[in-house]
Design an enzyme around this catalytic site. Structure first.
Site, PDB file in Angstrom:
ATOM      1  N   ASP A 427      65.986   8.521 -29.152  1.00  0.00           N
ATOM      2  CA  ASP A 427      65.811   6.840 -29.501  1.00  0.00           C
ATOM      3  C   ASP A 427      67.076   6.392 -30.062  1.00  0.00           C
ATOM      4  O   ASP A 427      68.083   6.997 -30.460  1.00  0.00           O
ATOM      5  CB  ASP A 427      64.624   6.952 -30.527  1.00  0.00           C
ATOM      6  N   ASP A 484      58.448  -0.303 -24.661  1.00  0.00           N
ATOM      7  CA  ASP A 484      57.371   0.004 -25.529  1.00  0.00           C
ATOM      8  C   ASP A 484      56.128  -0.484 -25.138  1.00  0.00           C
ATOM      9  O   ASP A 484      55.114  -0.268 -26.021  1.00  0.00           O
ATOM     10  CB  ASP A 484      57.688  -0.272 -27.023  1.00  0.00           C
TER      11      ASP A 484
HETATM   12  C1  DGJ Z   1      60.890   3.321 -30.512  1.00  0.00           C
HETATM   13  C2  DGJ Z   1      60.279   3.721 -29.369  1.00  0.00           C
HETATM   14  O1  DGJ Z   1      60.611   2.963 -28.260  1.00  0.00           O
HETATM   15  C3  DGJ Z   1      58.825   4.539 -29.664  1.00  0.00           C
HETATM   16  O2  DGJ Z   1      58.428   4.728 -28.279  1.00  0.00           O
HETATM   17  C4  DGJ Z   1      58.788   5.279 -30.654  1.00  0.00           C
HETATM   18  O3  DGJ Z   1      59.480   6.594 -30.210  1.00  0.00           O
HETATM   19  C5  DGJ Z   1      59.308   4.488 -31.957  1.00  0.00           C
HETATM   20  N1  DGJ Z   1      60.703   4.138 -31.586  1.00  0.00           N
HETATM   21  C6  DGJ Z   1      59.416   5.725 -32.871  1.00  0.00           C
HETATM   22  O4  DGJ Z   1      59.926   5.018 -34.234  1.00  0.00           O
END
Ligand code: DGJ
Length: 680
Positions: A427, A484
């Site tokens: 991430d 997301d």
């Molecule tokens: C942002 C990501 O896009 C989510 O899927 C998740 O992994 C969160 N971060 C976790 O903090």
């Protein structure tokens, strides 16, 4: 593509388009390419070369802007110095007086129809680089508009159509990562082009540190497209600079010709697959089920249920390390949280494996919270000023520092060595304080080192969803977390437009909770499942919320996806020209043309009462195809007629499917029709 040069000057593209007959007289093509001179013009028109030169009075943006070590502007004049055709085409030009050489590397890939292109600058002493364009290409005159890509969190891959006009359209991404805001892609449709027909040109700049695109119409009407790292992101003087790779393609089959070229190139040339013969596993990701609230009995229960639904890989998301109870702390404290996992990760991983799933784990390696042990010990490891504005309560680490990279490597390697882990969700949840090419190179070096030492581990590129999607990162990863947003309606649109650049194989898509956490919308399980089944499928809801009906639908669609994933992995995704703006439709077609699946997603209520016919594409006109609406049983009672696809399969010609098209039964909005096609 035909390149030509006058004397020892830089070459320019004098033809780029449909294949020409072999044996064309290239001297004639070069001469015939020149435009006239009239009043108000120079006595000869400066070349729109692979690097337009300010010193030769080029009437637009130059391809190179640099200064000497003492700040004096440099205006090099390059002359032919050599070539090498052993691996594509390498052309070198030099300005001996200025101590500079410029090399263009161009490599065509006939199978994917992509030309890759890169520019390299070397200097005999350190110089400051402000702008270095990848080989500069002309844009067509037979085009009224260009399509580029913007976006936002939960709203990636938004297409913008901008009319060509005298002057410049610039996209410049100063966020330091690829960014939701400015995906580095451009499509130029020629007059009349649609998804399925007409001529089009496509470009992508494969760099994760932010790019600059210049699409310029010169005063004389010529058009150029330049791509490079975001301006002034090279912070230090140097003796060697290179652009990232520019991917360019030309299509005679509409935007889909560009899309399928990019899809093929990403899947077959850019991504390296640790286990190329293993099908893409169905994912389960626990983020939207538990967030930071990790409890072993809950996670093991969820894992059991996920496996029963068909999941094959369990990904433990954020919350397993440090004191990470929310997003305010612990990034960079990459040791297992003993409060949540008193016996380490072993018991959870063993349970996951016992369910027949592999195990993946989340990291955000380049980040640090001020509230972390590592920040307290090494505040100087953070990038940017002490009083900078935080992003998600965190700072970025300075990836140019070898000790920072070593530290992250050691912590990640410790987890990967101690456990049987085959996947990292990587991430990157904030923008950088400033664009810095060294940061991107540092991230690439860390990923490369981990991949070399753990070659069996796949990596997913995530940055608050789709904030780091580009062909540079895809050379180091195998999946992107597209968004997301697990809202199936939003996903339907995002993945439809993202398919202009991305294949199924790398595009993660998960079945989210019944009530979407980022939109508040409640969507039926069938729609959620089919939208996820359009790409690399996974689940992200808490399976304990599923009713028996929802579990049955999800199990059934997942089983369908598993039956079809082998050929869909290699399929081309064609966007269909839907005559109903409420319907987003695509055709995934096997490379040998023997089969296809059409997904027709009805995102909203249609203006007209009856579904409009949907034409397919890219079929053999004379071949006969068997077409079946496989989920026809889901037609609601309000569909009172008997359109033939409601009664069973039909056998029709490719010509009919492409020129008449199928008539689908009436359906509710927020539903998906799925049609399978087989060439008989
Ligand atoms: C942002 C990501 O896009 C989510 O899927 C998740 O992994 C969160 N971060 C976790 O903090």
């Amino acid at each position: 593509m035909v390149l030509a040069a006058t004397g020892d000057r830089l070459p320019q593209v004098v033809y780029w388009g449909a294949p020409l007959p072999m044996g064309a007289d290239l001297d004639t093509l070069h001469a015939a390419h020149a435009i006239d001179v009239t009043g108000g013009m120079l006595d000869a028109n400066p070349d729109l070369s692979l690097c337009p030169e300010a010193v030769r009075s080029f009437p637009g943006q130059p391809g190179l802007i640099l200064r000497d070590g003492d700040g004096t502007p440099l205006l090099p004049k390059f002359c032919y110095a050599g070539e090498d055709t052993s691996d594509g085409l390498s052309l070198t030009y030099a300005d001996d007086a200025a101590g500079l050489t410029l090399t263009f590397l161009l490599r065509p890939d006939p199978s994917t129809r992509i030309i890759t292109a890169k520019t390299v600058l070397t200097a005999t002493r350190p110089v400051h680089l402000h702008w270095l364009a990848a080989p500069v290409l002309p844009a067509p005159q037979q085009s009224a508009e260009m399509i580029d890509v913007s976006g936002r969190w939960c709203g990636e891959f938004q297409l913008n159509r901008t009319a060509w006009s005298p002057g410049i359209r610039t996209r410049e991404n100063r966020t330091g990562r690829t960014g939701h805001e400015h995906f580095p892609g451009l499509l130029i449709p020629c007059f009349g082009a649609t998804n399925t027909q007409g001529e089009a040109y496509g470009f992508h700049y494969g760099w994760s540190g932010g790019h600059r695109m210049v699409a310029e119409e010169l005063p004389d009407g010529r058009r150029q497209v330049q791509w490079g790292h975001v301006g002034r992101s090279e912070q230090s003087p140097g003796t060697r600079f290179e652009s990232a790779t520019l991917y360019a393609t030309y299509s005679q089959t509409g935007l889909n010709g560009c899309a399928t070229s990019f899809q093929r190139h990403v899947r077959d040339r850019i991504v390296t697959w640790p286990k190329p013969d293993t099908p893409r596993p169905v994912h389960y990701n626990c983020w939207e089920a538990v967030y930071f609230d990790h409890k072993l009995p809950v996670l093991t229960d969820i894992a059991t249920r996920a496996a029963e639904l068909g999941a094959e890989r369990f990904v433990l998301d954020d919350g397993w390390f440090g004191m990470r109870d929310d997003d305010t702390r612990s990034l960079s404290d990459w040791t297992v949280d003993a409060r949540k996992y008193p016996d380490g990760l072993g018991p959870l991983i063993d349970h996951v494996h016992a369910q027949g799933m592999t195990f993946g784990i989340w990291f955000e390696p380049e980040m640090i919270n001020p509230d972390s042990d590592i920040h307290r010990a090494h505040p100087d490891w953070a990038l940017g000023s002490e009083d900078q504005t935080l992003g998600r309560q965190q700072k970025a680490l300075n990836m140019a520092l070898p000790e920072v990279r070593d530290f992250i490597y050691d912590r990640m390697a410790a987890i990967l060595s101690a456990h049987d882990v085959d996947y990292i969700k990587w991430d990157h949840n904030r923008v950088l304080p400033m664009p810095d090419a060294d940061q991107t190179r540092g991230s690439y070096a860390l990923i490369d080192r981990l991949r070399a030492d753990f070659p069996g581990v796949e990596i997913e590129s995530c940055a608050s969803g789709g904030g780091r999607i580009d062909f540079g990162i895809l050379g180091r990863t195998q999946r992107v977390w597209l968004s997301d947003s697990n809202d199936a309606l939003e996903r339907l649109r995002i993945q439809h437009d993202a398919a202009l650049f991305l294949p199924l194989a790398v595009t993660g898509s998960h079945v989210g909770p019944r009530r979407c956490h980022t939109s508040g919308r409640t969507i039926d399980i069938s729609m959620r499942a089919w939208v996820a089944a359009q790409r690399h499928m996974g689940f992200e809801m808490d399976p304990r919320e599923l009713t028996d009906h929802e579990a049955a639908v999800l199990t059934e669609v997942t089983a369908w996806w598993k039956r079809n994933r082998d050929w869909m992995h290699h399929a081309d995704i064609h966007l269909l020209d839907s005559p109903d703006p409420a319907v987003l439709a695509e055709q995934q077609q096997a490379r040998d043309g023997s089969r296809f699946v059409v997904f027709a997603g009805k995102a909203a209520t249609s203006a007209q009462i009856s579904p409009r016919t949907l034409r397919f594409t890219s079929l053999e006109p004379d071949a006969t195809y068997r077409v079946e609406l496989i989920n026809r049983d889901t037609a609601p009672g309000l569909s009172r007629g008997t359109p033939i696809l409601k009664t069973g399969p039909i056998e029709v010609s490719g010509a009919w499917l492409m020129h008449q098209g199928v008539t689908l039964p009436w359906h509710f909005p927020e539903t998906m029709w799925v049609l399978e096609g087989t060439r008989l």
